[in-house]
Structures are given as C-alpha cells and as structure tokens.
Design an enzyme around this catalytic site. Structure first.
Site, PDB file in Angstrom:
ATOM      1  N   ASP A 296      60.318  -4.532 -51.700  1.00 57.37           N
ATOM      2  CA  ASP A 296      59.808  -5.443 -52.483  1.00 57.37           C
ATOM      3  C   ASP A 296      59.547  -4.429 -53.650  1.00 57.37           C
ATOM      4  O   ASP A 296      59.409  -3.186 -53.690  1.00 57.37           O
ATOM      5  CB  ASP A 296      58.372  -5.899 -52.330  1.00 57.37           C
ATOM      6  CG  ASP A 296      57.634  -6.485 -53.010  1.00 57.37           C
ATOM      7  OD1 ASP A 296      58.252  -7.381 -53.843  1.00 57.37           O
ATOM      8  OD2 ASP A 296      56.273  -6.642 -53.355  1.00 57.37           O
ATOM      9  N   HIS A 297      59.534  -4.854 -54.974  1.00 60.56           N
ATOM     10  CA  HIS A 297      58.985  -4.350 -56.209  1.00 60.56           C
ATOM     11  C   HIS A 297      57.597  -4.218 -56.435  1.00 60.56           C
ATOM     12  O   HIS A 297      56.651  -5.232 -56.206  1.00 60.56           O
ATOM     13  CB  HIS A 297      59.648  -4.931 -57.424  1.00 60.56           C
ATOM     14  CG  HIS A 297      61.120  -4.741 -57.570  1.00 60.56           C
ATOM     15  ND1 HIS A 297      61.954  -5.987 -58.018  1.00 60.56           N
ATOM     16  CD2 HIS A 297      61.907  -3.867 -57.409  1.00 60.56           C
ATOM     17  CE1 HIS A 297      63.061  -5.654 -57.941  1.00 60.56           C
ATOM     18  NE2 HIS A 297      63.127  -4.376 -57.616  1.00 60.56           N
ATOM     19  N   PHE A 471      56.274  -9.708 -56.636  1.00 61.65           N
ATOM     20  CA  PHE A 471      56.843 -10.894 -55.984  1.00 61.65           C
ATOM     21  C   PHE A 471      58.265 -11.003 -55.657  1.00 61.65           C
ATOM     22  O   PHE A 471      58.849 -12.277 -55.893  1.00 61.65           O
ATOM     23  CB  PHE A 471      56.117 -12.287 -56.724  1.00 61.65           C
ATOM     24  CG  PHE A 471      55.060 -12.005 -57.617  1.00 61.65           C
ATOM     25  CD1 PHE A 471      53.791 -11.729 -57.056  1.00 61.65           C
ATOM     26  CD2 PHE A 471      55.227 -12.241 -58.900  1.00 61.65           C
ATOM     27  CE1 PHE A 471      52.810 -11.498 -57.598  1.00 61.65           C
ATOM     28  CE2 PHE A 471      53.851 -11.890 -59.746  1.00 61.65           C
ATOM     29  CZ  PHE A 471      52.912 -11.563 -58.973  1.00 61.65           C
ATOM     30  N   HIS A 472      58.947 -10.113 -55.121  1.00 62.39           N
ATOM     31  CA  HIS A 472      60.101  -9.943 -55.020  1.00 62.39           C
ATOM     32  C   HIS A 472      60.490  -9.297 -53.504  1.00 62.39           C
ATOM     33  O   HIS A 472      61.526  -8.636 -53.414  1.00 62.39           O
ATOM     34  CB  HIS A 472      60.942  -8.860 -56.138  1.00 62.39           C
ATOM     35  CG  HIS A 472      60.861  -9.252 -57.506  1.00 62.39           C
ATOM     36  ND1 HIS A 472      61.065  -8.552 -58.460  1.00 62.39           N
ATOM     37  CD2 HIS A 472      60.558 -10.555 -57.819  1.00 62.39           C
ATOM     38  CE1 HIS A 472      60.749  -9.187 -59.625  1.00 62.39           C
ATOM     39  NE2 HIS A 472      60.459 -10.336 -59.434  1.00 62.39           N
ATOM     40  N   PRO A 473      59.994  -9.939 -52.512  1.00 58.73           N
ATOM     41  CA  PRO A 473      60.345  -9.386 -51.082  1.00 58.73           C
ATOM     42  C   PRO A 473      61.633  -9.733 -50.829  1.00 58.73           C
ATOM     43  O   PRO A 473      62.094 -11.073 -51.072  1.00 58.73           O
ATOM     44  CB  PRO A 473      59.164 -10.140 -50.089  1.00 58.73           C
ATOM     45  CG  PRO A 473      58.947 -11.350 -50.866  1.00 58.73           C
ATOM     46  CD  PRO A 473      58.946 -11.038 -52.328  1.00 58.73           C
TER      47      PRO A 473
END
Length: 567
Positions: A296-297, A471-473
């Site tokens: 994730d980011h 919010f980038h999993p």
C-alpha cells in the site's frame, strides 16, 4: 439453503474491475451474468458530487470502514482503511485521480512471471477505457471509451506558484502524467463528466442496465465459493438473513478487492493450510500466497497555513463562500465542488538509486486533520507525499471462520530501510519546495510536522505517528508462473489448482504501480474480460452453453428483498 439460481458467470464485487466484467461479459446478449455487491445502489448524492469524497469517507452504509491490526512499525496504531461498499466500489468514494503508473511497472510484472502484462500488453486497454478529449489524437490516449476523463478547467493560484517553484528544483512542468514520461508537476486529470463523478458503475453498469442477461444483486453478501469435482460451480450468498446459492456454468470471478478477494478464498478453503486449519476451515487447496504480499502507499500529509485567503478552507468556512461554491456548482457544474480535494500533482526522484520517479505528491488546496476530515478554521493547504514503490509487505488474514467477521489487516508500513529513507527524503523535498519562491511567499506556517522537527529522526517519528493509507492496497492474490508457490493466479488470472475460478482486481498485481490504482483496476477488468471470453465463450461448448442460457430478464437490477429464485 433456501434456493438457488443459475448463471453463466457470477462476479463478486461491483468495484472498479467488477463493473467492467459485468458489462463486457454480458455484452454478447447471451451470457447470463450476475454481479453481486454487498452494498447498496449508488443513489447517495454525495457519491456523484466530486467533493463528496469527504462525506463518503465515513459513511457506514457506503464504506466497509476497516482498520488494520495495531501496527508495530507505526507506534502500535490501528490505521483506518476505507473501502467502497456500494455499486462502483472504491471508484464511487475515491479522489477521482487518473494515473496509470509507469511503463517500468508493467514491464517489471512481465519480467517476474506475469506473462502478457507488459506495458505494451496493457496499453491498448488503457486506451480503450478512455474518453479523453484533452488528448484526442494522442496514440497513448483514447476517445469514445466508457470512462470520461476531464481536465481541471480553471487554474488555481496556489498550484501555479507550486509549479513555478518545482521547476526551480528541477521538476519539469507536465500536462500529462500518463504520457511518455511520468516525472513532472501539473494538474491531475479526473474521472468526471460535466462536474459529476464518473465511477465504474456510471461508466460500465449504467449503459448495461437494460440488458436482460445481466442481473445486479445489491445488498447481497458473498460467503464462500462452492466447489464440485475440482471446479468452482457457484457462490454462497446471504441476503436478508437467508443463505442462497448462485450457480455458475462457466465459473466464479472474485473482484472484491485486495482485502476481500483473499478473504473469500480463505473462507472457501484456499489459502495457507496452517492458517485455515487454525481457524477451523477445511483445506481445499494449500495456497500459501493467498493474503500475503500486501502493499500500500503510505500517505504523509504536511499541513501548512497559507498567507493568502485563497484556499478551499476559506470558502468552506465562510457563509458567502459556501453560497458562492453552491451556486457555481448548481448553475455551471463548476468550482471546487466539481473538482474534489487534490488538484495538483508532482512526481519526482529523491533517492539517488531511483531511475524513475519514486515519490508522488497530492496537492490539496485545503487542510484537515485527516483525509476527508473537517477543514481547519484557517487558510490551509496540504502537501501529501507518498513513496511510489514500497518494499514493505503485509498480509490479510481471517478474523474467524465466520464470513461476516472482518478480515485482519496488517500493513507493515516502513518495515525496510529503503522505505524509511524514501519517507524522510520525500518530506525533506516537500520542505525544500515550500521554502522556494514564489511558493514560499504563500507559506505562512508549517503546521505539521512543524518547525520543531528538524532532523531525519524527527521526520521518521512524524511518519510513524501520523502516516496513513492513501487507499491503494494491492498484491494479495498475485500473478506468477507455474513454479512460483506464492503465486495465487496464473497470468490469465485463473486461481491455481481449481477450474472455473478467477480473481480480477488489484489483488493480482505482483507489485504496486507507481500511482493511483483506480484506472489500473479498470484496465485489469478490461483485459481480464477478453481473456475470460477467450478461455470460455470462444469455444464451441461455451457458445452452445451461452446460447442456451438466454435470460428472460426477470432478475435484472435485483436489490435487497428482491432476489428471485428462477428454476
């Protein structure tokens, strides 16, 4: 089991990838497709107003509102992970930003076992999905596709001075973060049309809504995949407290996202054998990679007070400002309400070993204690910086054998030295940017991390105390070669060890792309639809089955308390 119904395909999850599949697999007019979504229809008005992101971020009805386990690398904090729970999934509640990632991301996938997923392989699908008038005629872009992509129509004074200062630091100005080179500073493009959000549901489901062979089941919770003789034959769902079976002639497609696709696999007996047994679940396939490789980011938000009253904070904190914003939106579909939170972006390199951009900025013309929170009562803006390609990986695990229990999420942020270095250097670059004229003239005060933090150790401590997901999993059902024990799906996204089961969403990414993940998720859906049709419907048996399964239309747009049992 109260009843069952039979389709050709059952797609689980109406998010960015699932909506694409529902459209593409049903467009032949013959294949009978069910799209299963745990959440409601996308009727909440805040979904469609771009700035409504701040409202949907906390809405229990539209958002799963997950939290991680206590993170040892982040001071023991449980970090909030919003995920879409509505038609459109995260594309209905996200920040609308259009970024594909870097060419090198996809070439790296292909070099490491994701055959057929190089940049040259995926570019046609990025072009196909777009309706991008700004870059009409550019071979890297498309027009006429389902997803309308718009440019921000009006320049903002704050973004303009940031651009000028970034150029002094060696970052070139760009009009296209999805062009030949990603590096640069400029305005983001957004998934909007006429001032309204274009979610995957709007782009792909709305045009398909009248098809008699497409059934959209909202408020229907997937529980587990059902297998017979080594093949996925359906999905067990619950609706209104009753358990039903949706059978699938050709197969089941999990598009529930990087958190819930591996969760569903484990609930169905596909996952690390010891973990399944420890939770009382029989092992159907020992697949040790399920739920692993989570990436994730990490978002590090530097907050500033602006020396001029030109921020969205000023408009929102003033009655006249709110009225002006409302009128501009109502009359012209313009202004801050039509844009959202982050207007400007910046991609650059801060680590000496990086050959391509390793950090991304989301430049917000407002400030709040957290993403989607109430804005501060002063003129404020945010420089949100993230490392594009983190090395740290976490995992998704079962909370219990109960399909209604939330999964356990461990993100494991900042677990490697490279990640820690990049976080610190990214924040130092943000500070250099803020200290460079003409942008420096607009910086009245650094609120966070604050002037008291002056060294690398302090910045790293700030990252651990305040860092949050952007919010980038991805990565929890990753693609890999046949001899790769940790790979969950093959390059055609088929789950290893069983027939008739695919995973199609960001969980299949071997590595996180260098940017936002919504457009890549749509691309994955487009490419997967072609592969699934090739693997099933384009053979004679598939065509015969599809012809025999023409739907009479009685189940289209099914919602809670409307599920019909067709014998």
């Amino acid at each position: 089991m109260q009843g069952e119904e039979t389709f050709d395909f059952v797609v689980i999850g109406a998010g960015s990838s699932g909506c694409v599949l529902a459209n593409r697999l049903s467009e032949d007019g013959k294949s009978r497709v069910a799209l299963v979504e745990a959440g409601p229809k996308d009727s909440n008005p805040w979904i469609h107003v771009p700035i409504g992101y701040g409202k949907t971020m906390w809405n229990d009805r539209l958002n799963w509102r997950f939290h991680t386990e206590p993170e040892p690398t982040m001071g023991g904090r449980r970090i909030y992970w919003p995920r879409g729970r509505v038609l459109g999934g995260c594309s209905s509640i996200n920040g609308l930003i259009v970024v594909r990632g870097q060419k090198e991301d996809y070439d790296g996938w292909a070099q490491n076992g994701a055959d057929g997923w190089s940049y040259d392989d995926v570019l046609p699908y990025f072009v196909k999905l777009e309706d991008n008038a700004r870059f009409a005629g550019d071979p890297l872009h498309g027009t006429g596709g389902p997803v309308t992509i718009s440019s921000i129509p009006r320049k903002h004074e704050l973004i303009e001075v940031i651009k000028a200062s970034a150029k002094k630091l060696g970052v070139p100005e760009t009009e296209d973060f999805n062009g030949a080179a990603q590096e640069g500073v400029g305005y983001y493009q957004l998934t909007t049309r006429n001032g309204l959000r274009v979610s995957a549901a709007k782009a792909y489901l709305s045009p398909a809504a009248g098809r008699p062979n497409l059934s959209i089941l909202t408020e229907t919770r997937a529980r587990r995949v059902v297998f017979e003789n080594g093949r996925a034959v359906g999905i067990e769902v619950s609706v209104d407290g009753e358990v039903k079976l949706l059978k699938a002639r050709h197969g089941v497609i999990l598009s529930a996202g990087a958190v819930q696709s591996p969760h569903l696999l484990m609930l169905s007996g596909i996952g690390p054998a010891e973990h399944l047994r420890a939770n009382g679940i029989g092992v159907y396939i020992d697949s040790p990679g399920v739920g692993g490789n989570l990436q994730d980011h990490l978002q590090l938000r530097l907050l500033y007070r602006c020396s001029k009253p030109i921020t969205t904070n000023d408009a929102l904190n003033s009655l006249i400002g709110r009225l002006r914003m409302g009128l501009e939106y109502a009359l012209f579909r313009g202004g801050p309400l039509a844009i959202g939170i982050n207007q400007g972006g910046l991609f650059t390199r801060v680590l000496p070993e990086s050959k391509t951009p390793d950090i991304q900025f989301h430049i917000g013309t407002l400030s709040a204690d957290m993403a989607g929170g109430k804005v501060h009562d002063y003129s404020g803006f945010t420089l949100s910086v993230c490392q594009l390609r983190p090395e740290s990986t976490g995992e998704i695990r079962l909370g219990s054998a109960d399909p209604l229990d939330a999964p356990r999420i461990t993100a494991n942020y900042l677990a490697t030295e490279t990640d820690r270095r990049c976080a610190v250097e990214g924040m130092k670059f943000a500070r250099r940017l803020a200290a460079t004229a003409p942008f420096s003239d607009y910086v009245a005060e650094e609120k966070l991390p604050g002037p008291g933090i002056t060294d690398d150790e302090g910045l790293l401590g700030f990252a651990r105390e305040y860092g949050a997901t952007i919010f980038h999993p991805v990565g929890t059902c990753r693609i890999g070669r046949e001899d790769d024990r940790e790979a969950v799906v093959d390059p055609r996204l088929r789950v290893r060890g069983v027939d008739g089961l695919w995973v199609v969403d960001c969980s299949v990414m071997p590595r996180l792309v260098s940017g936002n993940t919504n457009i890549p998720a749509i691309m994955i859906g487009e490419k997967a639809a072609d592969m699934i049709r090739e693997d099933t419907l384009n053979n004679s048996i598939g065509r015969d089955n599809a012809q025999n399964s023409i739907n009479d239309g009685r189940t289209q747009w099914l919602g809670k308390r409307e599920l019909q049992i067709v014998n």
